[in-house]
Scaffold this active site. Sequence first.
Site, PDB file in Angstrom:
ATOM      1  N   ASP A  95     -11.476   2.032   3.677  1.00  0.00           N
ATOM      2  CA  ASP A  95     -11.820   0.605   3.542  1.00  0.00           C
ATOM      3  C   ASP A  95     -13.309   0.424   3.271  1.00  0.00           C
ATOM      4  O   ASP A  95     -13.742  -0.648   2.868  1.00  0.00           O
ATOM      5  CB  ASP A  95     -11.500  -0.133   4.844  1.00  0.00           C
ATOM      6  CG  ASP A  95     -10.117  -0.768   4.845  1.00  0.00           C
ATOM      7  OD1 ASP A  95      -9.706  -1.271   3.791  1.00  0.00           O
ATOM      8  OD2 ASP A  95      -9.484  -0.758   5.911  1.00  0.00           O
ATOM      9  N   LYS A 120       0.848  -1.198   0.000  1.00  0.00           N
ATOM     10  CA  LYS A 120       0.000   0.000   0.000  1.00  0.00           C
ATOM     11  C   LYS A 120       0.883   1.247   0.000  1.00  0.00           C
ATOM     12  O   LYS A 120       0.607   2.218  -0.702  1.00  0.00           O
ATOM     13  CB  LYS A 120      -0.941  -0.014   1.218  1.00  0.00           C
ATOM     14  CG  LYS A 120      -2.050  -1.062   1.072  1.00  0.00           C
ATOM     15  CD  LYS A 120      -2.833  -1.329   2.348  1.00  0.00           C
ATOM     16  CE  LYS A 120      -3.767  -2.530   2.115  1.00  0.00           C
ATOM     17  NZ  LYS A 120      -4.466  -2.986   3.305  1.00  0.00           N
ATOM     18  N   GLN A 174      -4.979  -1.917   9.430  1.00  0.00           N
ATOM     19  CA  GLN A 174      -4.796  -3.226   8.797  1.00  0.00           C
ATOM     20  C   GLN A 174      -5.358  -4.338   9.687  1.00  0.00           C
ATOM     21  O   GLN A 174      -5.038  -4.420  10.871  1.00  0.00           O
ATOM     22  CB  GLN A 174      -3.299  -3.462   8.518  1.00  0.00           C
ATOM     23  CG  GLN A 174      -2.989  -4.726   7.746  1.00  0.00           C
ATOM     24  CD  GLN A 174      -3.524  -4.729   6.312  1.00  0.00           C
ATOM     25  OE1 GLN A 174      -3.667  -3.698   5.675  1.00  0.00           O
ATOM     26  NE2 GLN A 174      -3.825  -5.908   5.811  1.00  0.00           N
TER      27      GLN A 174
HETATM   28  N1  GUN Z   1      -6.695  -7.241   5.741  1.00  0.00           N
HETATM   29  C1  GUN Z   1      -6.898  -7.973   4.608  1.00  0.00           C
HETATM   30  N2  GUN Z   1      -7.537  -7.231   3.670  1.00  0.00           N
HETATM   31  C2  GUN Z   1      -7.753  -6.021   4.221  1.00  0.00           C
HETATM   32  C3  GUN Z   1      -8.358  -4.826   3.739  1.00  0.00           C
HETATM   33  O1  GUN Z   1      -8.856  -4.734   2.617  1.00  0.00           O
HETATM   34  N3  GUN Z   1      -8.356  -3.785   4.618  1.00  0.00           N
HETATM   35  C4  GUN Z   1      -7.835  -3.858   5.871  1.00  0.00           C
HETATM   36  N4  GUN Z   1      -7.905  -2.784   6.641  1.00  0.00           N
HETATM   37  N5  GUN Z   1      -7.268  -4.959   6.342  1.00  0.00           N
HETATM   38  C5  GUN Z   1      -7.224  -6.027   5.519  1.00  0.00           C
END
Ligand code: GUN
Length: 284
Positions: free
Chosen positions: A119, A52, A96
């Site tokens: 998200d 990211k 996350q």
């Molecule tokens: N963990 C796995 N996929 C995601 C996601 O799309 N967003 C977040 N915040 N955590 C994750």
Amino acid sequence: MAKIISGKEVSAFLNQKTADEVKLLNDKGIAVSLAVIIVGDDPASKVYVNNKKKACEKLGIVSFEYALPENTTQQELLDLINELNNRNDVNGILCQLPLPPHLDEESLINAISPEKDVDCFHPVNVGRLYTGTGKLKPCTPAGVMEMLKYYDIDIQGKNCVVIGRSNIVGKPMAALLTAQNGTVTLCHSKTKNLIEHTRKADILVAAVGKPKFVVKDMVKEDAVVIDVGIHRMENGKLCGDVDFDEVESVAGYISPVPGGVGPMTIAELMENTVTAAKIQNQVI
Ligand code: GUN
């Protein structure tokens, strides 16, 4: 032989649009930024967060990383989220998941300002998704929609079958397909005679979390098959929820793993971050 739906190609297309938008905003004196919180040392989460960060750098988005120790308390995290909610130089906030077991994910998600919830996990944004009034989109399902659009795959009136009802993928996927006038069936682990549903699918989205779960017999001829799963096999290679080698011979379109939905999730996250910046600067 099925045509390949390349997430690499579609994400490159979307990322170019996002980079152009970031530049336009920068030219107006508006910076775009994302704060990412990671707690503990989960190796997979570290890889995702790093990806990211790299995507932000490539597109001109400022990123702030908060790598916190495993023993971080709920209150410390709430305080950080509160601080980020109030900072004008932070447009998007992502915590996350999964978090270590002593932390309460739900109350942390609820603490993120809906306007910064890139998200699209906050209940307010989930509600807006269902009423069609939201601007932020759930990243992985939005990525699947973008793939369908790029390949001119019509959804209206089609039988769309989603396998998996998670809050992150299955449920919002069903909502987005419904909004585009698909006739949606949401299947899950308790569905009886799953194959009877999947064989009727014009568009089949596999988000079950089981390696090579979808086999040839479950797929209608010429169906569009999108694979959201990702698994590491014993031989070290990656595979999805779909048995690609089998299903490729019957499907009309198929997304591979890797190189399918994976790169789309991050591309959509970047797009959401730009949208969040636009919302906060009232240019949307
Ligand atoms: N963990 C796995 N996929 C995601 C996601 O799309 N967003 C977040 N915040 N955590 C994750």
